[in-house]
Design a protein around this motif. Structure first.
Motif, PDB file in Angstrom:
ATOM      1  N   GLU A  28       0.830  -1.205   0.000  1.00  0.00           N
ATOM      2  CA  GLU A  28       0.000   0.000   0.000  1.00  0.00           C
ATOM      3  C   GLU A  28       0.865   1.257   0.000  1.00  0.00           C
ATOM      4  OE1 GLU A  28      -3.414   2.222   2.661  1.00  0.00           O
ATOM      5  OE2 GLU A  28      -3.095   0.094   2.943  1.00  0.00           O
ATOM      6  N   ASN A  32       0.893   4.057  -2.973  1.00  0.00           N
ATOM      7  CA  ASN A  32       0.677   5.474  -2.664  1.00  0.00           C
ATOM      8  C   ASN A  32       1.845   6.328  -3.153  1.00  0.00           C
ATOM      9  OD1 ASN A  32      -1.830   5.082  -1.495  1.00  0.00           O
ATOM     10  ND2 ASN A  32      -1.036   5.024   0.583  1.00  0.00           N
ATOM     11  N   THR A 108      -4.262   6.316  -1.407  1.00  0.00           N
ATOM     12  CA  THR A 108      -5.162   6.326  -0.252  1.00  0.00           C
ATOM     13  C   THR A 108      -4.599   7.196   0.875  1.00  0.00           C
ATOM     14  OG1 THR A 108      -4.095   4.367   0.669  1.00  0.00           O
ATOM     15  CG2 THR A 108      -6.013   3.991  -0.750  1.00  0.00           C
TER      16      THR A 108
END
Length: 116
Positions: A28, A32, A108
């Motif tokens: 993640e 990002n 995110t």
């Protein structure tokens, strides 16, 4: 005396789950980092503080430690679905429910919110 087999199975399951969570978090972060910063016109739908308690041991005594996670739900004004972001405390406290403005995100990751 040999430890029971269930002990080793439990340790193996914990190790596998912890490794899986670590890999997921690293992926993640990489996604990002590779994503462009986007600006979206949004309305702040809701926000909440989530308490996460833990015990920290220090020389034979358990000290309860409470940490907070800050979340906000945003409604894009272009009609897309609502989404949640995790924020730092300083960013969280500057937001107000119902406020409209320009949200900057990177994947995110919350970057900034500028009210109109």
């Amino acid at each position: 005396m040999k430890p029971p087999l269930i002990f080793f199975i439990t340790l193996a399951i914990i190790a596998v789950l912890a490794t899986r969570q670590f890999i997921k978090q690293r992926q993640e972060v990489a996604v990002n980092d590779a994503s462009p910063v986007r600006s979206l016109p949004v309305e702040i739908k809701d926000k909440r503080e989530v308490s996460t308690s833990a015990l920290r041991s220090r020389q034979r005594e358990n000290i309860p430690v409470e940490t907070m996670r800050y979340e906000a739900w945003f409604h894009p004004l272009n009609g897309a679905g609502d989404f949640k972001l995790v924020l730092k405390a300083s960013d969280y406290h500057q937001l107000a429910r119902g406020e409209k403005g320009e949200l900057q995100v990177q994947g995110t990751r919350f970057i900034a919110f500028r009210p109109r």
